[in-house]
Enzyme design. Structure first.
Site, PDB file in Angstrom:
ATOM      1  N   ASP A   1      25.332 -25.238 -47.590  1.00  0.00           N
ATOM      2  CA  ASP A   1      24.786 -26.166 -46.601  1.00  0.00           C
ATOM      3  C   ASP A   1      23.706 -27.048 -47.221  1.00  0.00           C
ATOM      4  OD1 ASP A   1      23.938 -27.516 -44.388  1.00  0.00           O
ATOM      5  OD2 ASP A   1      23.418 -25.748 -43.200  1.00  0.00           O
TER       6      ASP A   1
ATOM      7  N   ASP B   1      25.983 -34.069 -45.620  1.00  0.00           N
ATOM      8  CA  ASP B   1      25.718 -32.724 -45.129  1.00  0.00           C
ATOM      9  C   ASP B   1      26.981 -31.871 -45.191  1.00  0.00           C
ATOM     10  OD1 ASP B   1      24.786 -30.456 -43.913  1.00  0.00           O
ATOM     11  OD2 ASP B   1      24.355 -31.372 -41.972  1.00  0.00           O
TER      12      ASP B   1
END
Length: 371
Positions: free
Chosen positions: A45, A243
């Site tokens: 992440d 992201d």
């Protein structure tokens, strides 16, 4: 491989896997934690700071969600250490997220995500294994209360630009990943640091923005095109956060409407799906039949500004998200409220490209057909 005396990781490489096998649209990496090492599958992440995993004992009924690996038990690791409240690390945690202290002076953390999911627990250090690298005294969250939309994975590893994230903790100056398509039987995803990652860098590169929240990898979104038609720009797109922990790309709502409408105009021959097919997230869905040949318009992002813009065009397969196995697909973008945040490039459009994050030079490079 150990960290050298300067703390600089010379090289790390490991596999990146689609999370579809455990019921998540995120991408996972296999790591080891503790002594002896306990295997974990955690989400990669780039939008998160402190990494975390579920820990025993969970604080109460339904306080830990179901995962396939055994929940990490800190009492079984000889290298596990709780972080005291007076430690500098605890002050760093307090500067970026909710924190507190237990009655025994152990530092606590709290992270809440945009979808309402959250994790609460103690800040700790333990040995982390990534690929062949052994990283001693790695700081992470040992979560005793974890609730929300966590599907099957054992936690996450944060790769943001924050000092608590993996790159800063290992003093990594560059990393590259490639997220494999979950529909491919031959794609091999990877995460590389150091020399191997540097070899993946290609021109042109685009600079990360310093004006946006510095923890995120945000770049300027100068324009967007659907096929050859410019629907946003020049310099009208604001910023775009890269992201890997977000699945569906979210565009500023005003930009989304322009891109969506242009896409609809270019797909008038596709049969529409029922109005509720998008399940609340998508508003443009189609019903395809087996063997049908369809023409999908391209969507091109121009990143950066001026003559040095980096053009990023996801393949047609990454523009339609399959909702079921009956041929229902939806335009794989969603709106985010205008003026409140940057747009976000999710992992569904990142599939198959290598994304190189050159922290030393504050720049991003993208190459197609990388995994």
């Amino acid at each position: 491989m150990m960290l050298n005396k300067l703390g600089q990781t010379s090289q790390i490489d490991t596999r990146i896997l689609s999370g579809t096998s455990i019921g998540t649209g995120n991408y996972i990496m296999e790591v080891g934690l503790g002594t002896p090492t306990k295997a974990l599958r955690v989400v990669l992440d780039t939008g998160s700071d402190l990494g975390w995993t579920q820990c025993k004992p969970c604080s109460g009924a339904n306080s830990c969600y179901s995962q396939k690996e055994p929940i990490f038990d800190p009492s079984e690791s000889s290298s596990y250490n709780s972080v005291p409240c007076e430690a500098r690390l605890c002050k760093m945690v307090a500067s970026t997220m909710a924190s507190g202290c237990t009655s025994t002076d152990i530092c606590e953390y709290g992270i809440q995500y945009l979808d309402g999911s959250f994790t609460l627990g103690n800040v700790a250090r333990d040995t982390l294994k990534v690929g062949s690298a052994q990283i001693p005294s790695y700081a992470f969250g040992c979560g005793f209360n974890n609730q929300g939309l966590f599907n099957g994975f054992d936690g996450l590893l944060g790769f943001s630009r924050n000092a608590l994230a993996f790159p800063a903790q290992t003093r990594s100056r560059i990393f590259t990943y490639c997220l494999p398509s979950p529909f491919s039987t031959t794609a091999n995803g990877f995460l590389e640091f150091g020399i191997a990652a540097g070899r993946r860098v290609a021109n042109p590169t685009v600079q990360f923005l310093s004006s946006t929240n510095s923890a995120f990898y945000a770049v300027s979104l100068s324009s967007l095109r659907v096929d050859s038609r410019s629907v946003v720009g020049p310099s009208g797109g604001g910023s775009l956060i890269i992201d890997s922990g977000t699945v569906i790309t979210r565009l500023d709502s005003a930009i989304y409407i322009k891109v969506r409408d242009a896409f609809r105009r270019a797909t008038t021959t596709l049969p529409p799906a029922p109005a509720d097919a998008g399940q609340g997230l998508f508003d443009t869905c189609y019903k395809l039949t087996v063997g049908s040949k369809v023409t999908i318009p391209s969507v091109t992002f121009a990143l950066g500004s001026g003559s040095g813009s980096l053009l990023f065009t996801p393949p047609a397969a990454s523009l339609l998200y399959p909702m079921d196995d009956t041929g229902t697909v939806c335009f794989a973008f969603a709106p985010i409220k205008s003026g409140t945040a940057s747009s976000i490039l999710g992992n569904y459009q990142q599939q198959g490209f290598s994304f190189s994050f050159d922290i030393a030079h504050n720049s991003l490079s993208i190459k197609p057909n990388a995994c």
